[in-house]
Design a protein around this motif. Structure first.
Motif, PDB file in Angstrom:
ATOM      1  N   THR A 176       0.812  -1.214   0.000  1.00  0.00           N
ATOM      2  CA  THR A 176       0.000   0.000   0.000  1.00  0.00           C
ATOM      3  C   THR A 176       0.847   1.266   0.000  1.00  0.00           C
ATOM      4  N   LEU A 177       1.694   1.406   0.994  1.00  0.00           N
ATOM      5  CA  LEU A 177       2.469   2.645   1.110  1.00  0.00           C
ATOM      6  C   LEU A 177       3.433   2.843  -0.059  1.00  0.00           C
ATOM      7  N   PRO A 178       4.159   1.794  -0.502  1.00  0.00           N
ATOM      8  CA  PRO A 178       5.022   1.988  -1.677  1.00  0.00           C
ATOM      9  C   PRO A 178       4.243   2.399  -2.923  1.00  0.00           C
ATOM     10  N   ALA A 179       3.078   1.798  -3.152  1.00  0.00           N
ATOM     11  CA  ALA A 179       2.299   2.141  -4.352  1.00  0.00           C
ATOM     12  C   ALA A 179       1.782   3.568  -4.280  1.00  0.00           C
ATOM     13  N   LEU A 180       1.311   3.976  -3.110  1.00  0.00           N
ATOM     14  CA  LEU A 180       0.824   5.348  -2.968  1.00  0.00           C
ATOM     15  C   LEU A 180       1.957   6.349  -3.171  1.00  0.00           C
ATOM     16  N   GLU A 181       3.151   5.997  -2.704  1.00  0.00           N
ATOM     17  CA  GLU A 181       4.290   6.888  -2.910  1.00  0.00           C
ATOM     18  C   GLU A 181       4.624   7.010  -4.397  1.00  0.00           C
ATOM     19  N   VAL A 182       4.587   5.885  -5.110  1.00  0.00           N
ATOM     20  CA  VAL A 182       4.834   5.902  -6.555  1.00  0.00           C
ATOM     21  C   VAL A 182       3.805   6.784  -7.252  1.00  0.00           C
ATOM     22  N   TYR A 183       2.541   6.620  -6.884  1.00  0.00           N
ATOM     23  CA  TYR A 183       1.478   7.412  -7.499  1.00  0.00           C
ATOM     24  C   TYR A 183       1.710   8.904  -7.295  1.00  0.00           C
ATOM     25  N   ARG A 184       1.975   9.277  -6.064  1.00  0.00           N
ATOM     26  CA  ARG A 184       2.132  10.708  -5.768  1.00  0.00           C
ATOM     27  C   ARG A 184       3.374  11.286  -6.422  1.00  0.00           C
ATOM     28  N   GLU A 185       4.472  10.530  -6.433  1.00  0.00           N
ATOM     29  CA  GLU A 185       5.710  11.038  -7.021  1.00  0.00           C
ATOM     30  C   GLU A 185       5.621  11.161  -8.541  1.00  0.00           C
TER      31      GLU A 185
ATOM     32  N   ASP B  81     -16.675   1.523  17.921  1.00  0.00           N
ATOM     33  CA  ASP B  81     -15.618   2.450  18.324  1.00  0.00           C
ATOM     34  C   ASP B  81     -14.246   1.964  17.876  1.00  0.00           C
ATOM     35  N   GLU B  82     -14.010   0.649  17.998  1.00  0.00           N
ATOM     36  CA  GLU B  82     -12.723   0.094  17.574  1.00  0.00           C
ATOM     37  C   GLU B  82     -12.540   0.231  16.063  1.00  0.00           C
ATOM     38  N   VAL B  83     -13.602   0.011  15.305  1.00  0.00           N
ATOM     39  CA  VAL B  83     -13.508   0.140  13.855  1.00  0.00           C
ATOM     40  C   VAL B  83     -13.295   1.601  13.461  1.00  0.00           C
ATOM     41  N   ARG B  84     -13.990   2.510  14.144  1.00  0.00           N
ATOM     42  CA  ARG B  84     -13.788   3.938  13.857  1.00  0.00           C
ATOM     43  C   ARG B  84     -12.329   4.314  14.091  1.00  0.00           C
ATOM     44  N   GLU B  85     -11.764   3.864  15.199  1.00  0.00           N
ATOM     45  CA  GLU B  85     -10.372   4.184  15.490  1.00  0.00           C
ATOM     46  C   GLU B  85      -9.424   3.555  14.477  1.00  0.00           C
ATOM     47  N   GLY B  86      -9.722   2.315  14.087  1.00  0.00           N
ATOM     48  CA  GLY B  86      -8.863   1.633  13.131  1.00  0.00           C
ATOM     49  C   GLY B  86      -8.887   2.285  11.764  1.00  0.00           C
ATOM     50  N   LEU B  87     -10.058   2.669  11.292  1.00  0.00           N
ATOM     51  CA  LEU B  87     -10.164   3.316   9.985  1.00  0.00           C
ATOM     52  C   LEU B  87      -9.538   4.706  10.011  1.00  0.00           C
ATOM     53  N   THR B  88      -9.736   5.416  11.099  1.00  0.00           N
ATOM     54  CA  THR B  88      -9.124   6.745  11.227  1.00  0.00           C
ATOM     55  C   THR B  88      -7.607   6.641  11.206  1.00  0.00           C
ATOM     56  N   SER B  89      -7.071   5.666  11.937  1.00  0.00           N
ATOM     57  CA  SER B  89      -5.624   5.465  11.967  1.00  0.00           C
ATOM     58  C   SER B  89      -5.097   5.096  10.583  1.00  0.00           C
ATOM     59  N   LEU B  90      -5.824   4.244   9.868  1.00  0.00           N
ATOM     60  CA  LEU B  90      -5.399   3.843   8.523  1.00  0.00           C
ATOM     61  C   LEU B  90      -5.379   5.034   7.575  1.00  0.00           C
TER      62      LEU B  90
ATOM     63  N   GLU C 157      -4.944   8.128   8.363  1.00  0.00           N
ATOM     64  CA  GLU C 157      -3.839   9.007   8.754  1.00  0.00           C
ATOM     65  C   GLU C 157      -2.501   8.436   8.314  1.00  0.00           C
ATOM     66  N   ARG C 158      -2.323   7.113   8.453  1.00  0.00           N
ATOM     67  CA  ARG C 158      -1.047   6.484   8.087  1.00  0.00           C
ATOM     68  C   ARG C 158      -0.797   6.548   6.591  1.00  0.00           C
ATOM     69  N   THR C 159      -1.828   6.422   5.815  1.00  0.00           N
ATOM     70  CA  THR C 159      -1.665   6.352   4.361  1.00  0.00           C
ATOM     71  C   THR C 159      -1.834   7.704   3.681  1.00  0.00           C
ATOM     72  N   GLY C 160      -2.516   8.648   4.342  1.00  0.00           N
ATOM     73  CA  GLY C 160      -2.750   9.957   3.752  1.00  0.00           C
ATOM     74  C   GLY C 160      -3.698   9.935   2.563  1.00  0.00           C
ATOM     75  N   VAL C 161      -4.550   8.907   2.492  1.00  0.00           N
ATOM     76  CA  VAL C 161      -5.459   8.790   1.348  1.00  0.00           C
ATOM     77  C   VAL C 161      -6.609   9.783   1.460  1.00  0.00           C
ATOM     78  N   ASP C 162      -7.302   9.959   0.354  1.00  0.00           N
ATOM     79  CA  ASP C 162      -8.420  10.885   0.288  1.00  0.00           C
ATOM     80  C   ASP C 162      -9.763  10.204   0.510  1.00  0.00           C
ATOM     81  N   GLU C 163      -9.771   8.875   0.496  1.00  0.00           N
ATOM     82  CA  GLU C 163     -11.035   8.148   0.580  1.00  0.00           C
ATOM     83  C   GLU C 163     -10.760   6.710   1.002  1.00  0.00           C
ATOM     84  N   LEU C 164     -11.656   6.149   1.801  1.00  0.00           N
ATOM     85  CA  LEU C 164     -11.602   4.741   2.182  1.00  0.00           C
ATOM     86  C   LEU C 164     -12.813   4.031   1.580  1.00  0.00           C
TER      87      LEU C 164
END
Length: 367
Positions: free
Chosen positions: A229-238, A320-329, A331-338
């Motif tokens: 995920t993170l490597p592909a998103l970095e490739v896309y943005r760069e 609540d756990e799912v909300r926290e998990g999705l929010t963390s994801l 933030e970690r990935t910096g995506v615009d949409e889940l």
């Protein structure tokens, strides 16, 4: 829509307390003891729930020769869903372009655009969405295909059919995808030039780079390729170059998520999807097992490791756990949409999960 830019159509705003826009990916999964008709009716129910609760998009995926997945014909399903919804964006997550002639896809999605103007996304992938033998059968070849190296050329051809703008000297210059823009240019034509929004999908860096170079929105399959995920998103943005479609990158990721009223029930439900994936990956595809079957299955050591690894990338638990998990994801990935997908046996549990997630983020339309 003539005065609305593609960038404005593609970008989605988060609702409630969600960190980014939330959407839905559905595979029309078929559980044991259930029929394809029941699965497809559930798809419609889920689309209507998603529209009511403020999810931004509803996409269906293309898969073949899998007994537990009834979404082999995205365009057919989307036409039916369009007739039962009013506002939510609908699309493919995705159409596997190497399986089809570009003209056929242009006609199918031009038809969808005519049925649901301004609501259609065309998500495109370069994988077959199945095994090699099935891919060969889809493409009417005597041997299994060796890859999708001509995907950029297929994409270019499809785009030109959608825009009806082949150069005069091109062999296809006098061929038109109908419904499409040509109907607005012939005498008496009043067809608008709108067309589906094209997205590229991927689970590695190839489509990420291509989407960036073409200035297209990108959707990554985090739900089954989390390590990339993170490597592909970095490739896309760069690699991103501004285009007539987007002035800056727009990325979303698919994520497996499941919410239940208590954590124990959530794990019981997501184990059905894990066992289903285990069987698929070991050449034993079948219907999605029941929670009872998944709980009683005799997992070998290697199978236990597979399931544990699979579940690490599923966001599940209480709302609540799912909300926290999705929010963390997000933030970690910096995506615009889940884009949330839920692979569970019964429709009641799946629909309930999407309601609970919407409630957890305070999305509109709740009780």
């Amino acid at each position: 829509m003539a005065d609305v830019r593609d960038d404005d159509i593609i970008r989605a705003k988060p609702l409630g307390s969600a960190p980014v826009a939330l959407s839905v990916l559905d595979l029309a999964t078929v559980g044991t003891g259930r029929t394809a008709r029941q699965a497809l009716l559930t798809t419609v129910d889920l689309a209507r729930l998603a529209e009511r609760r403020g999810y931004h998009r509803f996409w269906v995926a293309e898969h073949h020769s899998m007994p537990g997945v009834a979404s082999s014909s995205p365009a057919v399903i989307l036409a039916h869903v369009a007739a039962h919804t009013e506002r939510i964006r609908l699309g493919s997550g995705g159409v596997m372009l190497p399986n089809h002639a570009p003209l056929v896809i242009a006609e199918q999605f031009g038809t969808l655009e005519a049925l649901a103007p301004g609501r259609i996304d065309l998500g495109l992938g370069r994988a077959p969405g199945t095994d090699g033998a099935t891919a060969a059968a889809l493409r009417r070849q005597d041997r299994m295909p060796q890859g999708a190296d001509d995907f950029p050329e297929q994409l270019s051809e499809l785009t030109r059919f959608l825009d009806d703008d082949f150069p005069d000297a091109h062999p296809y210059a006098r061929i038109h995808a109908v419904p499409g823009p040509v109907q607005g240019r012939v005498p008496g034509g009043v067809q608008r030039a709108d067309r589906p929004s094209i997205w590229l999908l991927g689970s590695s860096g190839f489509s990420a780079r291509l989407a960036g170079l073409l200035g297209l929105p990108f959707s990554f399959a985090h739900h089954f390729s989390a390590a990339n995920t993170l490597p592909a998103l970095e490739v896309y943005r760069e690699s991103f170059r501004p285009s007539a479609v987007l002035d800056r990158p727009y990325a979303k990721i698919g994520v497996q998520a499941f919410a239940a009223d208590d954590a124990k029930e959530a794990r019981r439900q997501v184990l059905t999807g894990a066992l289903s994936m285990l069987r698929l990956r070991t050449g034993r595809p079948g219907l999605v097992p029941s929670p009872e079957e998944a709980a009683s299955y005799a997992y070998g050591l290697a199978e236990q490791e597979f399931v544990a690894d699979w579940l690490r990338n599923v966001v599940f638990g209480t709302p609540d756990e799912v909300r926290e998990g999705l929010t963390s994801l997000a933030e970690r990935t910096g995506v615009d949409e889940l884009m949330i997908t839920t692979n569970a046996h019964g429709p009641e549990a799946r629909l309930r999960s999407y309601e609970l997630i919407a409630d957890a983020f305070g999305l509109p339309g709740g009780a």
